[in-house]
Design an enzyme around this catalytic site. Sequence first.
Site, short mmCIF file in Angstrom:
data_model
loop_
_atom_site.label_atom_id
_atom_site.label_comp_id
_atom_site.label_asym_id
_atom_site.label_seq_id
_atom_site.Cartn_x
_atom_site.Cartn_y
_atom_site.Cartn_z
N ASP A 1 0.86 -1.19 0.00
CA ASP A 1 0.00 0.00 0.00
C ASP A 1 0.90 1.24 0.00
O ASP A 1 1.73 1.40 0.91
CB ASP A 1 -0.87 -0.06 1.27
N VAL A 2 0.72 2.11 -0.99
CA VAL A 2 1.58 3.31 -1.08
C VAL A 2 1.47 4.22 0.13
O VAL A 2 2.35 5.04 0.37
CB VAL A 2 1.32 4.17 -2.35
N SER B 1 -3.44 15.23 -12.38
CA SER B 1 -4.69 15.18 -13.16
C SER B 1 -5.00 16.59 -13.64
O SER B 1 -4.57 17.57 -13.02
CB SER B 1 -5.84 14.70 -12.25
N TYR C 1 -10.92 14.92 -4.83
CA TYR C 1 -9.85 14.39 -5.72
C TYR C 1 -9.06 15.55 -6.32
O TYR C 1 -7.83 15.52 -6.37
CB TYR C 1 -10.52 13.56 -6.80
N LYS D 1 -5.03 16.19 -6.04
CA LYS D 1 -4.14 16.24 -7.21
C LYS D 1 -3.45 17.60 -7.32
O LYS D 1 -2.32 17.69 -7.81
CB LYS D 1 -4.92 15.91 -8.48
N THR E 1 -9.28 4.01 -18.85
CA THR E 1 -8.72 3.03 -17.90
C THR E 1 -9.84 2.63 -16.94
O THR E 1 -10.91 3.26 -16.93
CB THR E 1 -7.58 3.65 -17.05
N1 LIG Z 1 -7.72 7.50 -16.12
C1 LIG Z 1 -7.93 8.80 -16.04
O1 LIG Z 1 -8.84 9.32 -16.69
C2 LIG Z 1 -7.04 9.66 -15.18
C3 LIG Z 1 -7.16 11.04 -15.34
C4 LIG Z 1 -6.36 11.87 -14.57
C5 LIG Z 1 -5.47 11.34 -13.67
N2 LIG Z 1 -5.37 9.99 -13.52
C6 LIG Z 1 -4.40 9.49 -12.53
O2 LIG Z 1 -3.51 8.58 -13.13
C7 LIG Z 1 -3.10 7.61 -12.18
C8 LIG Z 1 -3.37 6.22 -12.73
O3 LIG Z 1 -4.78 6.09 -12.91
P1 LIG Z 1 -5.45 4.94 -13.80
O4 LIG Z 1 -6.43 5.59 -14.65
O5 LIG Z 1 -4.38 4.09 -14.37
O6 LIG Z 1 -6.25 4.19 -12.65
P2 LIG Z 1 -6.37 2.62 -12.33
O7 LIG Z 1 -7.43 2.54 -11.30
O8 LIG Z 1 -6.51 1.84 -13.57
O9 LIG Z 1 -4.96 2.29 -11.67
C9 LIG Z 1 -4.59 2.79 -10.42
C10 LIG Z 1 -3.70 1.77 -9.75
O10 LIG Z 1 -3.31 2.30 -8.47
C11 LIG Z 1 -3.38 1.22 -7.56
N3 LIG Z 1 -3.57 1.72 -6.20
C12 LIG Z 1 -4.64 2.40 -5.74
N4 LIG Z 1 -4.48 2.62 -4.42
C13 LIG Z 1 -3.29 2.07 -4.06
C14 LIG Z 1 -2.60 1.97 -2.83
N5 LIG Z 1 -3.09 2.47 -1.70
N6 LIG Z 1 -1.40 1.34 -2.82
C15 LIG Z 1 -0.89 0.80 -3.96
N7 LIG Z 1 -1.52 0.85 -5.15
C16 LIG Z 1 -2.71 1.48 -5.20
C17 LIG Z 1 -4.56 0.38 -8.01
O11 LIG Z 1 -4.52 -0.94 -7.47
C18 LIG Z 1 -4.39 0.42 -9.51
O12 LIG Z 1 -3.58 -0.63 -9.97
C19 LIG Z 1 -3.88 7.90 -10.90
O13 LIG Z 1 -3.08 8.63 -10.01
C20 LIG Z 1 -5.05 8.74 -11.39
O14 LIG Z 1 -5.54 9.60 -10.38
C21 LIG Z 1 -6.13 9.13 -14.26
#
Ligand SMILES: NC(=O)c1ccc[n+]([C@@H]2O[C@H](COP(=O)([O-])OP(=O)(O)OC[C@H]3O[C@@H](n4cnc5c(N)ncnc54)[C@H](O)[C@@H]3O)[C@@H](O)[C@H]2O)c1
Length: 257
Positions: A66-67, A145, A158, A162, A193
């Site tokens: 867990d991060v 984000s 959120y 961010k 995603t």
């Molecule tokens: N997909 C989008 O539209 C989008 C847009 C803006 C920002 N983001 C950011 O990009 C990053 C990746 O997002 P994504 O779309 O790939 O999401 P995702 O949900 O597909 O992947 C996120 C990953 O983080 C892991 N995670 C979550 N909490 C955790 C914890 N406490 N410890 C360890 N791992 C943990 C999850 O298990 C998952 O594998 C995130 O920070 C998200 O906020 C995504």
Amino acid sequence: MSTRMDDRSQFAGRVGLVTGAASGLGRSVAVALADAGARLVLFDRDADGLHATATQCPGSVAVAGDVSQGSDMARAAEALDALGPVSLLVTAAGILGPTAPLADVTEQAWDRLFAVNVKGSWLALKHVLPRMIAAGGGSVVTLASGAGLAGNATFPAYSASKGAVVLMTRSVAASHTAQGIRANTVCPGPIETPMLRETFAAAGEGAAEREVIFRTRNPMGRFGTPDEVTAAVLFLLSDAASYINGVALPVDGGRLA
Ligand SMILES: NC(=O)c1ccc[n+]([C@@H]2O[C@H](COP(=O)([O-])OP(=O)(O)OC[C@H]3O[C@@H](n4cnc5c(N)ncnc54)[C@H](O)[C@@H]3O)[C@@H](O)[C@H]2O)c1
């Protein structure tokens, strides 16, 4: 130093940490870096997803945890030490948290959101930066984000988390450039995603409508792909971005234009 934008060979043999590597953007970045020959510690709380990523990343090591837990991030750092001097960090672990007006967010949900998105990014920096400095420098890309650059009515908590990631990253640039470290943050718009699907599902019966709104308010009329974000992350990590430091780069099809 290669400043050719398409030269991924510069990542061959380099060591790095990718958090959130079990899914979405973290997985996409990890696979692209490993494809270029980087050796990575892949970190995520989802052990099955990590395993699936690791099968596409030869020479890399999966660490489940867990991060938001310092002891788990310390294990990731120990795994890095076993791979060699670290020069790459990508923090992609993140959660959406509550999609509710600020006054309706529970204290527990707020604390969890900031523990994962903000503390989790900080813990990765805390453990990796001293190692990067000892190695003579490196490059950091955090995933924030577009919601970290402008206020957001759908997921305001959120957005706040961010925004903190953006300024934490810029502070790394302000503090550690003399030690050979560049730090930038990528600010994706809606990217296809599992997290994007979760954003729509959170609207319940309004999910389809929310998806249409998100799509149509984007000047490109579509969602981005993980590959499009990965290209930006690898560019910022690379020597092609050698004079780019402390930026928060939207990768959003012009949503914030
Ligand atoms: N997909 C989008 O539209 C989008 C847009 C803006 C920002 N983001 C950011 O990009 C990053 C990746 O997002 P994504 O779309 O790939 O999401 P995702 O949900 O597909 O992947 C996120 C990953 O983080 C892991 N995670 C979550 N909490 C955790 C914890 N406490 N410890 C360890 N791992 C943990 C999850 O298990 C998952 O594998 C995130 O920070 C998200 O906020 C995504």
